[in-house]
Every structure is written in C-alpha cells, then in structure tokens.
Design an enzyme around this catalytic site. Structure first.
Site, PDB file in Angstrom:
ATOM      1  N   ASP A  10       0.867  -1.169   0.000  1.00 44.27           N
ATOM      2  CA  ASP A  10       0.000   0.000   0.000  1.00 44.27           C
ATOM      3  C   ASP A  10       0.916   1.235   0.000  1.00 44.27           C
ATOM      4  O   ASP A  10       2.108   1.125   0.298  1.00 44.27           O
ATOM      5  CB  ASP A  10      -0.878  -0.045   1.260  1.00 44.27           C
ATOM      6  CG  ASP A  10      -1.615   1.247   1.485  1.00 44.27           C
ATOM      7  OD1 ASP A  10      -2.297   1.700   0.551  1.00 44.27           O
ATOM      8  OD2 ASP A  10      -1.504   1.812   2.595  1.00 44.27           O
ATOM      9  N   ASP A  12      -0.240   5.179   0.748  1.00 38.79           N
ATOM     10  CA  ASP A  12      -0.515   6.231   1.742  1.00 38.79           C
ATOM     11  C   ASP A  12      -0.607   5.644   3.132  1.00 38.79           C
ATOM     12  O   ASP A  12      -1.428   4.755   3.396  1.00 38.79           O
ATOM     13  CB  ASP A  12      -1.810   6.964   1.388  1.00 38.79           C
ATOM     14  CG  ASP A  12      -1.684   7.699   0.074  1.00 38.79           C
ATOM     15  OD1 ASP A  12      -0.809   8.569  -0.020  1.00 38.79           O
ATOM     16  OD2 ASP A  12      -2.437   7.381  -0.862  1.00 38.79           O
TER      17      ASP A  12
HETATM   18  C1  XBP Z   1      -5.282   6.164   0.449  1.00 41.19           C
HETATM   19  C2  XBP Z   1      -6.421   6.875  -0.100  1.00 41.19           C
HETATM   20  C3  XBP Z   1      -6.238   7.944  -1.091  1.00 41.19           C
HETATM   21  C4  XBP Z   1      -5.448   9.145  -0.594  1.00 41.19           C
HETATM   22  C5  XBP Z   1      -5.603  10.296  -1.526  1.00 41.19           C
HETATM   23  O1  XBP Z   1      -4.996   5.087  -0.373  1.00 41.19           O
HETATM   24  O2  XBP Z   1      -7.540   6.571   0.240  1.00 41.19           O
HETATM   25  O3  XBP Z   1      -7.491   8.362  -1.476  1.00 41.19           O
HETATM   26  O4  XBP Z   1      -5.955   9.542   0.661  1.00 41.19           O
HETATM   27  O5  XBP Z   1      -5.255   9.970  -2.806  1.00 41.19           O
HETATM   28  P1  XBP Z   1      -3.913   3.934  -0.027  1.00 41.19           P
HETATM   29  P2  XBP Z   1      -6.196  10.316  -4.062  1.00 41.19           P
HETATM   30  O6  XBP Z   1      -3.660   3.917   1.450  1.00 41.19           O
HETATM   31  O7  XBP Z   1      -4.580   2.680  -0.541  1.00 41.19           O
HETATM   32  O8  XBP Z   1      -2.691   4.280  -0.820  1.00 41.19           O
HETATM   33  O9  XBP Z   1      -6.750  11.672  -3.816  1.00 41.19           O
HETATM   34  O10 XBP Z   1      -5.303  10.249  -5.258  1.00 41.19           O
HETATM   35  O11 XBP Z   1      -7.287   9.268  -4.090  1.00 41.19           O
HETATM   36 MG    MG Z   2      -3.002   3.208   3.308  1.00 45.40          MG
END
Ligand code: XBP
Ligand code: MG
Length: 257
Positions: A10, A12
């Site tokens: 993953d 973020d």
């Molecule tokens: C995290 C998310 C994303 C980010 C923002 O995804 O939910 O929406 O908060 O990115 P992960 P975007 O942990 O699966 O990486 O605005 O590009 O969606």
């Molecule tokens: Mg995440």
C-alpha cells in the site's frame, strides 16, 4: 506451502505518512483556490479517511457534512477538477522533499530487491501521486523498483474491495499464497485479506485504533537496526525490525492471528 516471491505495498500511510501533512493540506489548498471555504482539519480528515479515494472522499464530505451545498450543474467535472488541483498541489509538496518514507521502508525495499523478491504497489491513490512519491522520497528511478503499479481508478471498486490486490497479483502471475501485503489501515487490510494475502500492518496515528483482525503481524513501524518496532499483535523472534528473514517466517506460518 508456496515459496515467498512477491511483496505488495500500500502507499498512503504505509510507504510514507502522506495523509495529514500531504493530501489533507493539498485538499485544503485546492478548496481555497476554488473559492470554497471548506477546511478539513486533522480530526475531520481522520474521519474522512474511512472513505478511500480522493474523489470519493470529496463526494462523501458533501453528502455527509454539507448536504445543503448547492451542487454545480456539472457535478462530476467539478469534483474531478478539485481532485486534479489537489493532486497538482500534492506533487508540488512532495517535490519540496517534505514527505519522507516511513522508517525501515527504504531498507526493506533494498533488502527485498537484493533477495530477488518481486515488488508491486497496490493503492487507492492516483498513479501520478505514486510516481511523485517514489521519485522524490525513494529515488529518481524509484518507480522502476516496482514491477507493477496498481493504482487509482484501474479497478472501479476501491479498497476495502480486494480488486486492486487481485489485479496486481494477476499482472504478476502470482497466487496470493506466493506473496505478502503491507498495509496501514482497516480498509487496506480488508482488501488484502479479501484477496487472500497474508498481511503485515504498520499502524500510524490515524489507524492505531482500527480493527486489524486477520493480519499476520501488526507493528508500529518496520523499524531499523537500533530503532526497534513495537509489536502490537502477533509474534516475532530475532531482530526487532522487519527484514526479509522475518518476512519469510511470517509467510511460512500457517495461521494468521
Ligand atoms: C489512500 C487513499 C487515497 C489518498 C488520496 O490510499 O484513500 O485516497 O488519501 O489519494 P492507499 P487520491 O492507502 O490505498 O494508498 O486523492 O489520489 O485518491
Ligand atoms: Mg493506506
């Protein structure tokens, strides 16, 4: 038991703490630039993170917190425009070097590559955000360390749906039992477990209280030699940081905790 061949990460909250000081700040700046007086503070953003995907999060905010907001005629274009603006600001933020990788991430990626493990990304965030993070926080050629980048709208159903993991595994021609996933959130773990992947969780401030039932190991960080992780769930013997030897042990254990 199949041999461990691949690691799916993953982005973020897992590779880097991108949310509070990255995406959140960029959302707020995009709102201000569009003349909207919306302000997503730290606490509110923690709640909004329950909805994955930036566009989905904006729509959820309006539905739940501003039901009386008069929606523009071209509503989808309005949301997409805000989201693009947010991602542009986010990329600028990353380019200043303001968001580093989490502890142990670079070390583990380097060790995994040296050990011949295949790497992939499986994320809800937009592909351009992944590219920007890897280029600025990992290495100029950081994106090329990953065989597959599964991101954003590549599958219509975002996490907690398992689809993004299933898509990445298919691209790699791997079975779930040949790989491990790394996550930081409940939605993420629901997605990875749903795809049949054993999962290691590194929690962060937003996700510490989430339900990680079914995860193989939950720690506060990957850790480094001399900067040990804390185990929140599961067991680990040997060095108190996540290395390839520990990954192989976790992978070989039959039962998730
Ligand atoms: C995290 C998310 C994303 C980010 C923002 O995804 O939910 O929406 O908060 O990115 P992960 P975007 O942990 O699966 O990486 O605005 O590009 O969606
Ligand atoms: Mg995440």
């Amino acid at each position: 038991m199949s041999e461990l061949q691949g690691l799916l990460f993953d982005v973020d909250g897992t590779l880097a703490d991108t949310e509070r000081d990255g995406h959140r700040v960029a959302f707020n700046q995009a709102f201000a630039a569009a003349g909207l007086n919306w302000e997503w503070d730290d606490a509110l953003y923690g709640e909004l993170l329950r909805v994955t995907g930036g566009k989905e999060r904006i729509r959820h905010y309006l539905d739940t917190y501003l039901p009386d907001f008069k929606r523009p005629h071209a509503y989808e274009a309005f949301v997409t425009g805000l989201h693009h603006a947010k991602n542009r600001i986010y990329a600028e933020l990353l380019a200043t070097g303001g968001i580093p990788l989490r502890p142990g991430v670079r070390r583990l990626l380097e060790e995994a590559r040296a050990a011949g493990l295949r790497l992939a990304v499986a994320t809800t965030t937009s592909p351009e955000n992944v590219s920007a993070l890897l280029a600025h926080a990992l290495a100029a050629d950081g994106e090329s360390w990953f065989e597959v980048i599964a991101a954003g709208d590549i599958v219509p159903a975002k996490k907690p749906a398992p689809d993004i993991y299933t898509w990445a595994l298919k691209e790699m021609d791997l079975k779930p039992e040949q790989a491990l996933a790394f996550e930081d959130s409940e939605n993420g773990v629901r997605a990875s477990l749903g795809a049949g992947l054993k999962t290691i969780v590194t929690v962060n401030e937003y996700t510490r209280t989430h339900d990680f039932s079914g995860a193989a190991l939950v720690v506060d960080q990957l850790g480094e030699p001399g900067a040990p992780f804390k185990i929140l769930k599961g067991q680990a013997s040997g060095p108190m940081y996540v290395d390839v030897a520990l990954l192989r042990k976790v992978h070989a254990e039959a039962k998730a905790v």
